[in-house]
Design an enzyme around this catalytic site. Sequence first.
Site: not given
Length: 394
Positions: A105, A176, A228, A321
């Site tokens: 990524q 971001y 993404r 998670r």
Amino acid sequence: MKHLTDSITLRHGATLTNRIVMSPMQTHSGKRDGFASDETVDYYSARSQAAGMLITEFHYVSKNGGPAYTPGYPEQLGAYSDEHLEGLSKVAKALKKDGNKAILQIHHAGRAAIGQAVSGEDVVAPSTIDFSFLDYPVRELTNEEILEIIADFGRATKRAIAAGFDGVEIHGANHYLIQQFFSKLSNHRTDQWGGNLEKRMAFPLAVVKEVKRVVDLEKPENFIIGYRISPDEIHGSEIGYSAEEATQLIAEVAKYELDYIHLSLWGGYDSSPSNAEKSYAKLFKDVLDEETKLIIVGGVFSEASAQDAVENYADLIAVARGTLVEPKFAQKIIENKGEMIYHEISPETIDYVKWTPGLKEAFSRKDSLGLPPLPGGESIQDLHTGRFDMFYKK
């Protein structure tokens, strides 16, 4: 009917052994200047059977693009120089050792590059805005700097190829830099990089175009390209962009014939925009062609929830998670041992999960360092030592 154990062939020829994806998650394991540590490699090695496609945490592509991290904790990883190739190669090898696909990524943190502020360097962003949630100033990028960052995404892609990764994921989510350019709240530019919706799309699309150009030039076999995105940016009455605008961006991204689109969903894999009849997954699936796969993520800790996600919502399910507490998530499903998947963390499983020291400290804090808490997280709070907390500000 779709099954988790289906093999999937992506647009450019790569075949995944199942529909499970390991979601990118920061490991709090990097050395100074973004170099991978032994703990980084060990963490990823332990998760080589977590999914058919394994996505690394975000790697910043420009020297001023990171680190985005909590001061005092081990740093974010980088891919902005050829000096990072050795560590990148070790991570790729660790992830691929059981035959699954490894994806790097790539991103630029923009205003979130707190490491730049800590070092006394400029923190750059689409526009100079005094953000109330930052305790440091940001500077507007020049046109020349923007073009250089776009080129940096291409250079990082070339490094991913050289390091042996099977693909890259362009990180256009989670506030971001790419998202900052797309958002009305953070992009107040009046040049070709900002203004109306079309101009706010310009930077994300330029990054996609550059990554695709490098891949076409290098010609790695069956190389995977993904993108993404956070499906909307809404903070109460303040709207950076709506889900409708995000689908318009993705419709343009899809024209570059990527392998997949990855939705970053905080409300769960089945979540929907407020007052909407369709789920986020359905809204975005509607603008994709058959060859562009959709990945969703959120709240998956069991085989049953993963199966529901691929059966009713998307092509692939990313587990975040869930792979923190169960490093062999996909492997146990493949072996018909789904009932043996660990659904929560505990003192008894803390050695099994092979966390980095940074992750152990983060998730044993009462506030999980601001990360979504883990099931069972309260049971490991006695393990917190505070070794990285000296510079942490809530």
